[in-house]
Write a protein that holds these residues in place. Structure first.
Motif, short mmCIF file in Angstrom:
data_model
loop_
_atom_site.label_atom_id
_atom_site.label_comp_id
_atom_site.label_asym_id
_atom_site.label_seq_id
_atom_site.Cartn_x
_atom_site.Cartn_y
_atom_site.Cartn_z
N VAL A 234 33.76 -18.99 -11.91
CA VAL A 234 32.84 -19.41 -10.86
C VAL A 234 31.41 -19.12 -11.31
CG1 VAL A 234 32.16 -19.00 -8.46
CG2 VAL A 234 34.59 -19.05 -9.08
N PRO A 235 30.52 -20.11 -11.25
CA PRO A 235 29.13 -19.87 -11.66
C PRO A 235 28.49 -18.73 -10.88
CG PRO A 235 29.51 -22.22 -11.28
CD PRO A 235 30.74 -21.50 -10.80
N ASN A 236 27.56 -18.04 -11.53
CA ASN A 236 26.91 -16.90 -10.88
C ASN A 236 26.19 -17.26 -9.59
OD1 ASN A 236 27.59 -14.58 -12.23
ND2 ASN A 236 26.17 -15.00 -13.91
N THR A 237 25.59 -18.44 -9.55
CA THR A 237 24.87 -18.80 -8.33
C THR A 237 25.84 -18.98 -7.16
OG1 THR A 237 24.92 -21.09 -9.09
CG2 THR A 237 22.88 -19.87 -9.45
N VAL A 238 27.06 -19.38 -7.46
CA VAL A 238 28.08 -19.49 -6.40
C VAL A 238 28.52 -18.09 -5.98
CG1 VAL A 238 30.37 -20.36 -5.80
CG2 VAL A 238 28.84 -21.75 -7.23
N LEU A 239 28.79 -17.24 -6.98
CA LEU A 239 29.22 -15.86 -6.68
C LEU A 239 28.17 -15.15 -5.83
CD1 LEU A 239 30.70 -14.73 -10.12
CD2 LEU A 239 31.99 -15.31 -8.05
N THR A 240 26.92 -15.25 -6.24
CA THR A 240 25.89 -14.49 -5.53
C THR A 240 25.60 -15.08 -4.14
OG1 THR A 240 24.19 -15.70 -6.73
CG2 THR A 240 24.79 -13.53 -7.59
N SER A 241 25.92 -16.36 -3.94
CA SER A 241 25.73 -16.93 -2.58
C SER A 241 26.59 -16.17 -1.57
CB SER A 241 26.08 -18.43 -2.56
OG SER A 241 27.50 -18.63 -2.57
#
Lengths: 387, 387
Positions: free
Chosen positions: A18-25
């Motif tokens: 999972v891309p980091n921007t998705v994880l951090t969302s």
């Protein structure tokens, strides 16, 4: 919290990286699920989901595993005694069969079109069965059999089913967003998918879309589940852009972000990338002298299944891959346990993931006494070519 | 991703505010759900869940809303025609009734013990009904009615039900981890809960525990759901410490972390904190001259429901609260819409949340022409006292 090992490269057929921007969302605070703000997020995410499904049909996000929407597709359309045709050439096709057993009952009304697990379903056979049983109420098929690395011709089967009364139910859990799926063009009545494969969001959210033809059947079918009654999802969404029960707010953030990434890359580009990575992977394995499990005409673009050479023990091989090289691969499911391994190349997979994994597989096989070389070079050649 | 407003203080009865360490745990990468590492996380989380349930019974985490486990509790134990007693004094009690309708059918076999919505259920009446109908198969009750701010005497009802054959099913979605629940001591056969209330994890994961007595019934009950068949959860957990279908890996991280916070505070301390915050809240509202919806003997420690004074429009009041003061409150559900508002004080709620919210409520009422003062002082007095 318990200490976890988050370092493994996920080359399994889902969940995918999972891309980091998705994880951090998902680290964002929770908002109320009965607020206008969540309503707008839900609508926005649903509209993006429709674009990926390529459908104008009603679409719903469900808090649950991919299996929850497979369940919904059947339990909302089938009553005891109804005739169901399930196309089975892998574990997930068989799951539809098991689900149908519960809701339709296990009699002559349950027709299983079984294929060899490494081969794809044949539209002509579907036509023969529909001709012989014009009262079949639903036909189920799995687009991409995660269990075997086999892809079924869902457009061609859709072209057959559309001439009959039967609803056409398609599982695109491990293909949507990576392989070409056009729900309306393919005449799919209920299409189901999950968050954690080609869409590259975390697992736990699923989606389905429902055609007009399917709604007619649903409205005449006995309600057989409270949590998974699609009518309540429709009512609440139509009324208020809400879900009937508290949704996973967090996973809605993630889905919204992940769908943005999918749509920004562009569906066409995404299909091409998956196709190219699959071809490179396949060329790599073939150059290593390994035998693929899926027949050539039936190969998935999101997961490749490989037969173990004589003498290789699944646990040893995948143990080296994970412990020495930090790469997770999957073994075989059901009767294929120990006989094949599976490599996922979907979602956010990139060239370096494929190349690095093929190289590590060569090293692991070499360590186990199997001469496996040339895979990386063959894959490079494919990646350098125009396909 | 869509721009969201994450700034609202969640004083609604769930989802509740989630601690930052729980939120950020979800930004960790996804791990494979068929790995030993996930198995250990699942086991660890399940064991912590058991501690909070205070049970030795089998316990399962389900990817789904709280309603998914309410559904499981009934669909796994009840067949068409089975006698079911549902105790109803709010929207969630009524939800059990609606679920039972689907699985048991809507005949004389469905017995509803209805109370006034602002009052708690009476154990003696449960006894009367069980005496008259010794063939009742399950009894359902909601511990804490989120819809009304009413608490039901589940220990006392458990003491009644234990002398009969019936299974005792209790919904502790909005009480577990905040109010005293001891599954084994209270003789609860199936206890269900959600992640997003007193446990203060994000919504999307649910849990249930199953007694030996319940397993006997489950094993003799027709399988009525594929996704929500608790037998498959047991089999997969017993065999491999796995879930039958891909779980929300992310929400498992969050649950593990959130349960650590619950257990580190200590259940006793947590119960006391909730009780004190509830008393302060109630004292505050009473000092303001507002009338509470729940009768004194029936009041919840996690949510307080307040009748609107004459002339107050729900939308205006809650609009001021959210737009001017950044605080989310809930309105009434079902026939209570527009008549009450509800304030949650559970999970990670602290003194300053209560005091700040009461003060803002005073200001909002004053703005709407209602003289409401003294609430904060009364709450302070309670918070300063030993209870």
């Amino acid at each position: 919290m318990r200490k976890m090992d988050y370092t493994k490269l996920l080359m399994i057929p889902g969940p995918t990286m999972v891309p980091n921007t998705v994880l951090t969302s998902m680290a964002n605070p929770i908002i109320g699920h009965r607020t206008a703000d969540y309503g707008e997020l839900l609508e926005d995410t649903t509209e993006k989901m429709k674009k990926v499904f390529m459908t104008k049909n009603d679409t719903y996000l469900i808090t649950g595993s991919g299996t929850s929407v497979m369940d919904m597709a059947i339990s909302n359309t089938v009553d005891k005694g109804d005739k169901v045709l399930t196309i089975v050439n892998g574990n997930f096709g068989d799951r539809f069969y098991k689900i149908a057993k519960i809701y339709a009952g296990d009699g002559d009304n349950l027709i299983k079109l079984e294929n060899e697990w490494g081969d794809s379903a044949e539209p002509e056979k579907v036509k023969e069965i529909l001709e012989a049983h014009p009262d079949i109420k639903v036909v189920t098929v799995v687009h991409n059999e995660t269990s075997t690395g086999v892809k079924n011709p869902i457009e061609e089967i859709g072209n057959v089913v559309k001439d009959y009364d039967a609803l056409y139910i398609v599982d695109t859990v491990s293909s949507l967003g990576g392989d070409y799926v056009a729900v309306d063009k393919f005449n799919i009545d209920i299409c189901v998918t999950g968050s954690q494969k080609c869409i590259a969001a975390p697992p736990g959210m699923a989606a389905l879309c429902v055609s007009e033809k399917a709604w007619k059947v649903i409205n005449e079918t006995e309600t057989k589940s409270f949590y998974l009654d699609v009518k309540t999802y429709k009512k609440k969404y139509d009324d208020k852009k809400e879900t009937p029960f508290t949704p996973s707010v967090t996973l809605t953030y993630a889905m919204n972000e992940a769908l943005d990434i999918v749509l920004n890359e562009g569906l066409e580009n995404r299909y091409k990338r998956h196709e190219k990575l699959a071809k490179a992977t396949i060329a790599g394995f073939e150059a290593m002298g390994l035998e693929l499990f899926a027949k050539e005409r039936a190969r998935s673009v999101t997961v490749t299944s490989v037969k173990y050479p004589e003498g290789i023990v699944d646990k040893e091989f995948r143990g080296i891959m994970t412990n020495k090289y930090g790469i997770s691969l999957a073994g075989g499911q059901a009767h294929l346990g120990g006989k094949i391994f599976r490599m996922g190349h979907m979602g956010e997979a990139k060239e370096y993931h494929i190349l690095g994994t093929l190289a590590a597989i060569e090293m692991a096989f070499n360590e186990l006494g199997i001469d496996a070389t040339g895979g990386v070079d063959a894959a490079k050649k494919v990646l350098n070519s125009e396909i």
